[in-house]
Motif scaffolding. Structure first.
Motif, PDB file in Angstrom:
ATOM      1  N   SER A 185       0.825  -1.213   0.000  1.00  0.00           N
ATOM      2  CA  SER A 185       0.000   0.000   0.000  1.00  0.00           C
ATOM      3  C   SER A 185       0.859   1.264   0.000  1.00  0.00           C
ATOM      4  O   SER A 185       0.450   2.288  -0.532  1.00  0.00           O
ATOM      5  N   VAL A 186       2.058   1.192   0.584  1.00  0.00           N
ATOM      6  CA  VAL A 186       2.933   2.366   0.568  1.00  0.00           C
ATOM      7  C   VAL A 186       3.343   2.674  -0.876  1.00  0.00           C
ATOM      8  O   VAL A 186       3.349   3.821  -1.317  1.00  0.00           O
ATOM      9  N   ALA A 189       0.347   4.126  -2.599  1.00  0.00           N
ATOM     10  CA  ALA A 189       0.148   5.531  -2.238  1.00  0.00           C
ATOM     11  C   ALA A 189       1.088   6.402  -3.064  1.00  0.00           C
ATOM     12  O   ALA A 189       0.705   7.457  -3.568  1.00  0.00           O
ATOM     13  N   VAL A 204      10.841   6.979  -2.450  1.00  0.00           N
ATOM     14  CA  VAL A 204      10.177   6.047  -1.540  1.00  0.00           C
ATOM     15  C   VAL A 204      10.923   4.708  -1.438  1.00  0.00           C
ATOM     16  O   VAL A 204      11.343   4.320  -0.354  1.00  0.00           O
ATOM     17  N   LEU A 208      13.576   3.354   1.720  1.00  0.00           N
ATOM     18  CA  LEU A 208      13.080   2.244   2.522  1.00  0.00           C
ATOM     19  C   LEU A 208      13.989   1.023   2.400  1.00  0.00           C
ATOM     20  O   LEU A 208      13.947   0.122   3.227  1.00  0.00           O
ATOM     21  N   TYR A 292      13.565   1.982  10.594  1.00  0.00           N
ATOM     22  CA  TYR A 292      12.180   2.449  10.542  1.00  0.00           C
ATOM     23  C   TYR A 292      11.267   1.357  11.092  1.00  0.00           C
ATOM     24  O   TYR A 292      11.699   0.276  11.341  1.00  0.00           O
TER      25      TYR A 292
ATOM     26  N   PHE B  82      -5.832   4.630   2.733  1.00  0.00           N
ATOM     27  CA  PHE B  82      -5.746   3.174   2.814  1.00  0.00           C
ATOM     28  C   PHE B  82      -6.073   2.680   4.222  1.00  0.00           C
ATOM     29  O   PHE B  82      -5.940   3.420   5.196  1.00  0.00           O
ATOM     30  N   ASN B  84      -4.424   0.601   6.115  1.00  0.00           N
ATOM     31  CA  ASN B  84      -3.290   0.679   7.048  1.00  0.00           C
ATOM     32  C   ASN B  84      -2.567   2.012   6.897  1.00  0.00           C
ATOM     33  O   ASN B  84      -1.407   2.132   7.243  1.00  0.00           O
ATOM     34  N   ALA B  86      -0.812   3.543   4.939  1.00  0.00           N
ATOM     35  CA  ALA B  86       0.216   3.613   3.893  1.00  0.00           C
ATOM     36  C   ALA B  86       1.010   4.907   3.930  1.00  0.00           C
ATOM     37  O   ALA B  86       1.301   5.503   2.904  1.00  0.00           O
ATOM     38  N   LEU B  87       1.389   5.341   5.127  1.00  0.00           N
ATOM     39  CA  LEU B  87       2.228   6.533   5.230  1.00  0.00           C
ATOM     40  C   LEU B  87       3.650   6.162   4.848  1.00  0.00           C
ATOM     41  O   LEU B  87       4.054   5.007   4.979  1.00  0.00           O
ATOM     42  N   TYR B  88       4.420   7.143   4.373  1.00  0.00           N
ATOM     43  CA  TYR B  88       5.818   6.885   4.044  1.00  0.00           C
ATOM     44  C   TYR B  88       6.599   6.902   5.349  1.00  0.00           C
ATOM     45  O   TYR B  88       6.730   7.948   5.983  1.00  0.00           O
ATOM     46  N   PRO B  89       7.122   5.748   5.777  1.00  0.00           N
ATOM     47  CA  PRO B  89       7.693   5.671   7.127  1.00  0.00           C
ATOM     48  C   PRO B  89       8.924   6.537   7.325  1.00  0.00           C
ATOM     49  O   PRO B  89       9.238   6.902   8.447  1.00  0.00           O
TER      50      PRO B  89
END
Ligand SMILES: Nc1ncnc2c1ncn2[C@@H]1O[C@H](COP(=O)(O)OP(=O)(O)OP(=O)(O)O)[C@@H](O)[C@H]1O
Ligand SMILES: [Mg+2]
Lengths: 293, 346
Positions: A185-186, A189, A204, A208, A292, B82, B84, B86-89
């Protein structure tokens, strides 16, 4: 979370003993031995040794050959690390998007991992064979008269290529699992937030992957410094003299070819300090920043 | 801001599974539509096709009369929240909210003021420099909302945005989201499996079952005139009572001879009665046997038997109730009749 534990104290100790024994016999004992002999000058024919203090170390510091090898090792390590990581990342990113036949593709890429370094070196020898090696042919096609084992730069190139080839699968596996642990989902997004695929990668995906990447960076530096021994040994076999070599290979050449056990031990100690520094650096940074969740 | 039109949209996954059968509906400008249905009925699939995260197998999807079947998600002028979040951690709250703007070539000072505005609206001003891992679930939810509102999109898409929150927070966020949507007037599609959320938030509800639309209607229509026994039993807690009955002599008959209410027609039917559409009177015509009394504070649920079939009655806290035989009457015009074979409303 449920924690499993031992009810008695002797059982865990018993289970640890084999591992500790192996470490003691194959690491600590030789390490202490190396440290000790680095202060002695060994008779080349094995008739005793003389205490010389730090002379082995000062000799090293003043040796222009040692300096040259150090410089080569640094360049070699940087090149191998960079290309191993970059290629593996590229392959992992591509493999991650493959849907059909993904498993076959991944298995094929991982296979190289099972090849032992000397074997990799031997395959390198064949690939760069002076008269019929396919890679030599390719080099010749672009006007490069490739001479493995004769020309310093050509040999160095072959060493880098074979070392990278051998290391890419390991990095690939880690990068791929790193990619797959990024929540779907990230990425989705990001798909809505940014139309550019390369923008999404650098903004992104790449950040990560940083924890994985950093871990691999250390692993790869260690690999390039130490585990390429087998590859180098195979590629330069016979005449290490005029050929490029790394610090680890130099330890072997001086100690076992030149019978200079004292000097070779001093070099080992230098390398041990290097590993120690790397390890401390790794733990510090891993603890501090790149984390993270 | 936008009207959305789905024309025979169908989804067949790569493994051949048809998750959404050809489905058509239109959403008016500024409307809040809730897609509701049991797990696996294809709600997310439908929403994700609108978002562009999933290919549309067949059919035409238009947003503002522009066919967008093959338009990139980033170019559909939508924002999605979303489940969960879905934030950018690795990004701060500020960057999370501003990321979509940054990629749309909006000047930095404008982004900052928009982010501030969104943060103020969502009470996030104090958290702008935190990473998502340093926020509570509710705050993360707000950040996800902020990321959507800051873009001022034509269409909001929500995929069960509240299902990871505890009951109290869910209740509060439900009201906030609805108020926010009213204020901004953005057309919204909201997916949930929670029928209370659907009832309270929707302008219009679309009930899905096994990839098909069971019914489209306002919450009141869905509740009072369910189009099928599926909708009748899915919407409402406790669900509508469904019992076997028969039409004869202009009456709904159960158990051979008890007349429940007047209705035309003949033959077997499934009768639907909402638990609250029943009154208890000593001189009422129908026998009801109470087995269990469920105390819920503001009201009580009486579970029991009506003509040997399970039946539940909802009564106010002022109505005394004890297990045992009692008599009930059905309020006028409160019977829903369904075909016992197909389950469709008659
Ligand atoms: N990638 C996929 N490939 C094949 N089948 C899928 C895929 N994704 C979902 N499905 C199937 O499609 C159906 C609908 O899935 P979907 O995620 O839309 O359900 P949902 O209504 O959102 O359910 P939930 O309330 O549990 O989220 C399910 O039966 C699911 O198993
Ligand atoms: Mg879903």
């Amino acid at each position: 979370m449920k924690r499993a534990g031992f009810t008695t104290t002797w059982l865990p100790i018993l289970l640890l003993v084999p591992q500790l024994l192996i470490i003691a016999v194959f690491f600590y004992w030789p390490a202490v031995h190396a440290l000790q002999s680095s202060f002695y000058l060994q008779d080349p024919f094995g008739f005793g040794s003389t205490y010389v203090g730090l002379e082995n170390y000062t000799d090293l510091a003043q040796s222009s050959e040692y300096l040259k090898i150090t410089r080569f090792t640094v360049v070699f390590t940087l090149l191998v690390t960079f290309f191993s990581l970059a290629l593996a990342l590229l392959l992992a990113v591509k493999a991650d998007t493959v849907i059909r036949g993904a498993r076959t593709y991944r298995t094929l890429l991982m296979w190289v991992y099972a090849v032992a370094p000397p074997v990799a070196g031997f395959i390198g020898l064949l690939m760069f064979n002076q008269s019929w090696g396919p890679l030599t042919d390719i080099a010749r096609a672009i006007g490069w008269d490739f001479k493995l084992g004769v020309n310093f730069n050509d040999t160095a190139t072959a060493m880098v290529i074979v070392s990278v080839w051998k290391q890419v699968p390991v990095n690939f596996i880690f990068f791929l699992s790193g990619l797959q642990s990024i929540p779907k989902s990230v990425r989705e997004a990001a798909l809505i937030d940014n139309r550019s695929a390369s923008g999404r990668f650098w903004d992104v995906t790449f950040p990560l992957l940083a924890p994985t990447g950093f871990f691999l960076l250390i692993i790869n530096i260690t690999y390039a410094l130490f585990d390429t021994f087998g590859i180098i040994d195979t590629l330069v076999k016979g005449e290490p003299g005029n050929n490029p070599m790394t610090l680890v290979y130099k330890v072997y050449v001086d100690g076992f070819r030149g019978n200079d056990l004292g000097g070779s031990s001093a070099q080992s100690v230098v390398l041990m300090v290097l590993v120690l520094a790397l390890t401390v650096f790794q733990f510090r940074l891993v603890e501090r920043r790149i984390h993270y969740t | 801001m936008a009207q959305v039109s789905l024309n025979n949209i169908r989804k067949i996954y790569a493994n051949g599974y048809e998750a959404v059968t050809p489905t058509s509906f239109d959403i008016a400008d500024g409307e809040f539509v809730v897609l509701v249905g049991p797990s696996g009925c294809g709600k997310s699939t439908l929403l994700r096709m609108v978002a562009g995260l999933e290919d549309i197998t067949e059919g035409v999807l238009s947003i503002n009369d522009r066919q967008v079947n093959h338009v990139d998600p980033a170019d559909r002028d939508i924002a999605m929240v979303f489940q969960n979040y879905a934030l950018y951690p690795h990004m701060t709250v500020r960057k999370n909210i501003g990321y979509g703007l940054k990629n749309r070539k909006i000047p930095a000072d404008m982004i900052e003021s928009k982010v501030q505005e969104a943060a103020k609206m969502l009470n996030l001003t104090d958290y702008l420099d935190r990473k998502p891992s340093q926020l509570s679930g509710g705050q993360r939810q707000r950040v996800a909302m902020g990321r959507a509102v800051v873009r001022d999109p034509a269409l909001f898409l929500f995929d069960e945005p509240l299902s990871n929150l505890d009951a109290k927070l869910r209740h509060q966020m439900r009201i906030e989201i609805k108020a926010l949507q009213r204020r901004l007037g953005v057309t919204s599609i909201y997916v949930t499996h929670d029928q209370v959320e659907a009832m309270t938030m929707a302008d219009r509800i679309i009930v899905l079952n096994e990839g098909r639309i069971e019914q489209i209607g306002t919450p009141a229509e869905i509740y009072h005139a369910p189009a099928s026994t599926f909708v009748a039993s899915f919407m409402g807690a406790p669900p509508m009572n469904l019992i076997d009955a028969r039409l004869a002599d202009g009456q709904i008959m159960i158990n051979g001879n008890t007349a429940l209410a007047p209705a035309q027609g003949t033959g077997a039917i499934t009768l639907g009665i909402r638990p609250e559409d029943v009154e208890i009177h000593d001189d009422a015509p129908i026998h009801f046997h109470v087995d269990i009394v469920e105390e819920l504070g503001a009201h009580r649920l009486l579970h029991g038997q009506l003509a040997d079939q399970d039946f539940t009655i909802h009564v106010g806290k002022d109505v005394a109730a004890t297990p045992g035989a009692t008599r009930i009457a059905i309020k006028p015009d409160c019977c829903c009749l369904f075909d016992p074979e197909t389950g469709k409303a008659l």
